[in-house]
Design a protein around this motif. Structure first.
Motif, PDB file in Angstrom:
ATOM      1  N   SER A  10       1.366  -1.487  -0.278  1.00 30.39           N
ATOM      2  CA  SER A  10       0.137   0.142  -0.146  1.00 30.39           C
ATOM      3  C   SER A  10       1.203   1.868   0.236  1.00 30.39           C
ATOM      4  N   ARG A  11       2.082   1.064   0.638  1.00 33.99           N
ATOM      5  CA  ARG A  11       2.508   2.115   0.999  1.00 33.99           C
ATOM      6  C   ARG A  11       3.583   2.813  -0.735  1.00 33.99           C
ATOM      7  N   GLN A  14       1.141   3.907  -2.798  1.00 35.50           N
ATOM      8  CA  GLN A  14       0.660   5.312  -2.907  1.00 35.50           C
ATOM      9  C   GLN A  14       2.177   5.798  -3.145  1.00 35.50           C
ATOM     10  N   LYS A  15       2.880   5.880  -3.095  1.00 34.81           N
ATOM     11  CA  LYS A  15       4.291   6.568  -3.158  1.00 34.81           C
ATOM     12  C   LYS A  15       4.680   6.656  -5.102  1.00 34.81           C
ATOM     13  N   SER A  18       1.016   9.004  -6.499  1.00 37.97           N
ATOM     14  CA  SER A  18       1.108  10.408  -6.097  1.00 37.97           C
ATOM     15  C   SER A  18       2.662  10.906  -6.763  1.00 37.97           C
ATOM     16  N   SER A  34      -3.814  14.292  -5.303  1.00 38.62           N
ATOM     17  CA  SER A  34      -2.944  13.916  -4.446  1.00 38.62           C
ATOM     18  C   SER A  34      -3.728  12.149  -3.816  1.00 38.62           C
ATOM     19  N   VAL A  35      -2.883  11.975  -3.536  1.00 39.04           N
ATOM     20  CA  VAL A  35      -3.000  10.594  -3.293  1.00 39.04           C
ATOM     21  C   VAL A  35      -3.468   9.990  -1.724  1.00 39.04           C
ATOM     22  N   SER A  36      -4.205  10.113  -0.846  1.00 37.91           N
ATOM     23  CA  SER A  36      -4.422  10.241   0.905  1.00 37.91           C
ATOM     24  C   SER A  36      -3.997   8.853   1.016  1.00 37.91           C
ATOM     25  N   THR A  37      -4.533   7.681   0.525  1.00 35.52           N
ATOM     26  CA  THR A  37      -4.617   6.659   1.027  1.00 35.52           C
ATOM     27  C   THR A  37      -4.872   5.514  -0.588  1.00 35.52           C
ATOM     28  N   VAL A  38      -3.938   4.236  -0.075  1.00 36.56           N
ATOM     29  CA  VAL A  38      -4.769   3.121  -0.419  1.00 36.56           C
ATOM     30  C   VAL A  38      -4.533   1.988  -0.137  1.00 36.56           C
ATOM     31  N   ALA A  49      -7.468   3.392  -4.266  1.00 34.47           N
ATOM     32  CA  ALA A  49      -6.862   4.561  -4.477  1.00 34.47           C
ATOM     33  C   ALA A  49      -7.850   5.945  -3.926  1.00 34.47           C
TER      34      ALA A  49
END
Length: 111
Positions: A10-11, A14-15, A18, A34-38, A49
């Motif tokens: 997930s991290r 997300q990175k 983004s 922007s991607v707040s969470t995945v 996402a």
């Protein structure tokens, strides 16, 4: 409960998502995405996402455009994570309106 492997993937997603959206910001004419969470499913086949858009009045249009170019985004993501992941999960994009919700609560508390 999210496993350690799901959290790491997930991290990573997300990175990289983004970064992809940051590179495309010049094409969006002043709209910041922007991607707040995945969140990744337990079998790692689907990644959801959650996207924040500023200004928020352009959010439905941006989510529609992002969903229309979903395959291109997945391909770009696969090129970036090809050495970390064997198979890139299917991407689903949702609007994260938590910032609008927080602003609404603040406005109500000010009254």
């Amino acid at each position: 409960m999210e496993s350690t492997r799901q959290a790491k993937i997930s991290r990573l997603l997300q990175k990289e998502l983004s970064e992809i959206f940051r590179q495309q910001t010049a094409k969006t004419h002043g709209v910041i995405v922007s991607v707040s969470t995945v969140r990744v499913s337990p079998d790692l086949s689907i990644a959801r996402a959650y996207i924040s858009v500023f200004p928020s009045d352009k959010a439905p249009e941006m989510i529609e455009n992002i969903n229309a170019s979903q395959k291109t985004i997945r391909y770009e993501l696969a090129q970036k994570v090809r050495f970390q992941l064997r198979k890139v999960p299917e991407l689903q994009f949702y609007l994260d309106d938590s910032l609008d919700y927080i602003a609404n609560i603040d406005a109500l508390l000010d009254k």
